[in-house]
Design an enzyme around this catalytic site. Sequence first.
Site, short mmCIF file in Angstrom:
data_model
loop_
_atom_site.label_atom_id
_atom_site.label_comp_id
_atom_site.label_asym_id
_atom_site.label_seq_id
_atom_site.Cartn_x
_atom_site.Cartn_y
_atom_site.Cartn_z
N GLY A 221 0.76 -1.25 0.00
CA GLY A 221 0.00 0.00 0.00
C GLY A 221 0.79 1.30 0.00
O GLY A 221 0.19 2.36 0.12
N GLY A 222 2.12 1.24 -0.17
CA GLY A 222 2.91 2.48 -0.17
C GLY A 222 2.44 3.44 -1.25
O GLY A 222 2.25 4.63 -1.00
N LYS A 223 2.20 2.91 -2.44
CA LYS A 223 1.83 3.80 -3.55
C LYS A 223 0.36 4.20 -3.43
O LYS A 223 -0.01 5.30 -3.81
CB LYS A 223 2.13 3.13 -4.90
CG LYS A 223 3.62 2.91 -5.09
CD LYS A 223 3.97 2.39 -6.44
CE LYS A 223 5.43 1.96 -6.48
NZ LYS A 223 5.72 0.77 -5.64
N ASP A 240 -5.42 -6.15 -4.91
CA ASP A 240 -4.26 -7.04 -4.89
C ASP A 240 -4.77 -8.47 -4.75
O ASP A 240 -5.65 -8.74 -3.94
CB ASP A 240 -3.32 -6.70 -3.72
CG ASP A 240 -1.94 -7.28 -3.91
OD1 ASP A 240 -1.00 -6.54 -4.24
OD2 ASP A 240 -1.80 -8.52 -3.77
N ARG A 245 -1.85 -9.96 1.90
CA ARG A 245 -1.23 -8.65 1.63
C ARG A 245 -2.30 -7.55 1.57
O ARG A 245 -2.04 -6.41 1.93
CB ARG A 245 -0.41 -8.72 0.34
CG ARG A 245 0.91 -9.47 0.55
CD ARG A 245 1.66 -9.69 -0.74
NE ARG A 245 2.20 -8.49 -1.34
CZ ARG A 245 3.42 -8.01 -1.14
NH1 ARG A 245 4.24 -8.64 -0.32
NH2 ARG A 245 3.85 -6.93 -1.74
N ASP A 271 -7.84 -11.27 -8.99
CA ASP A 271 -6.69 -11.46 -9.87
C ASP A 271 -6.75 -10.31 -10.88
O ASP A 271 -7.72 -10.18 -11.64
CB ASP A 271 -6.79 -12.82 -10.59
CG ASP A 271 -5.54 -13.09 -11.41
OD1 ASP A 271 -4.94 -12.14 -11.94
OD2 ASP A 271 -5.17 -14.27 -11.54
N GLY A 272 -5.74 -9.46 -10.84
CA GLY A 272 -5.75 -8.26 -11.69
C GLY A 272 -5.91 -8.57 -13.17
O GLY A 272 -6.38 -7.73 -13.93
N ASP A 289 1.80 -1.80 -10.78
CA ASP A 289 3.08 -1.99 -10.08
C ASP A 289 3.24 -3.50 -9.85
O ASP A 289 2.85 -4.03 -8.81
CB ASP A 289 3.02 -1.21 -8.75
CG ASP A 289 4.33 -1.25 -8.01
OD1 ASP A 289 5.39 -1.24 -8.65
OD2 ASP A 289 4.30 -1.30 -6.77
N CYS A 344 10.37 -3.20 -9.45
CA CYS A 344 11.59 -2.86 -8.68
C CYS A 344 12.70 -3.82 -9.10
O CYS A 344 13.39 -4.38 -8.27
CB CYS A 344 11.32 -2.84 -7.18
SG CYS A 344 10.49 -4.27 -6.55
#
Length: 417
Positions: A221-223, A240, A245, A271-272, A289, A344
């Site tokens: 959840g940072g973004k 997500d 998570r 599921d995205g 992301d 990342c």
Amino acid sequence: MAAVCRRGWAAAALLRRGPLAGLAPGPRRHRHKEKWAATAPRIPPTRLALHDFDVNYSLQLKDLWPSVRIGLLCEQKYGALINNFSSADSVTQELEQLNATDFVSEALRKVQVTSVEEVERKESRSLEGSGEGRTVMQAEMMTQAEMMTQAEVSPQLRASMCTHIKCYTFPRGDITRFRPARPDTLGLLNYYLLDAASLLPVLALNVQQNDCVLDLCAAPGGKTLALLQTGVCGHLAANDVSVSRTKRLCQVLRSYVPKEVRETVSVTSYDGRDWKDLEGGIFHKVLVDVPCTTDRHSVMENENNIFHKMRTKERQMLPMLQLQLLMAGILATKPGGKVVYSTCSLSSLQNEYVVERAVEIAETEFNISVQVENLSHFRTLFQDTFAFFSGCRLGELVLPHLTANFGPIYFCKLRRL
Ligand code: SAM
């Protein structure tokens, strides 16, 4: 049965006498079958990751790899994303006293100063010189930064000024650690610690007033939190696939965001890849992301490491999963809307290749034109804080570096036409 056994013994005896004697199986009842998994030396996933990176990234990054490798193996730097919902006003002053600065406003301030200086220089030049020849010469003398300032940064600058995102970092070469965040009187924490480079995809998304935003792979959840800090999202859908998570994401929202704002966020665990079947073509902005080889984690932590032997298949399938998620993101976007894809990882297979393939598939299979946007002004804007790679064909990549040990973060912006 007895005859079969006898034949087996005879064959074994023959083998023992011949040149292959050393390989012949012994009598069955004395044979000891070695368990490979128990006896073979176990190579830790971190070593496997480093070996993989040495092979691939030395080709991709060439001379830069040794320095990036050291960065990856050393302590990462953090940024403190200020929680605008918290009433602890003194936090920014405290951070400034520690010599930390808000890298977003600092970059914008520097560009503004450059712009003003440039205007002044131009004015004084036009007073001094005359004629077209001189103008051409002046243009040739312009540095890349100056051209960026004039051509691209200004509109972007105006847009990004509205982000309200504030993230404090310590100067280059300063490895001071931030203190843990503290709660205000209502219990909301004053800042969120994260890799400061992970805010660049959010800044690139450039959310505008009342935009309908989708964060397709949102946990922990940072973004999502950074998107909310802009204060302009009309509606935010945070999704997500992982239920555990997603719970962490909800915990982050509870710790940082007041109830009335939380209620504007819809949190789901789909599921995205199936998103297009749920809500296709309705979002102004979509952040994709994706799960990746999380390079820094992979060389440092054996737990939950994608280079674990048992996860080989999952790792090999990552670019496919990433492509499917990016396709779902594109299909979820309105015509004219924007998608930011981020990882990342340093891997061009997970970065540029995924983007290129997605653009191709959108065109050929869905008849959707997608344009990759130029984000090189980010390099100019944030060069004092991050070490950018200048060799990306598409998008931008922040490289770990001992003096600015953020990243790796790759981000690329697409526009659905
Ligand atoms: N955006 C997050 C943040 O800033 O905190 C980090 C996201 S992390 C890099 C990738 C996430 O993708 C993981 O939380 C993982 O559970 C999620 N994920 C993996 N496969 C997915 C899928 N098929 N659909 C949606 N999310 C998925």
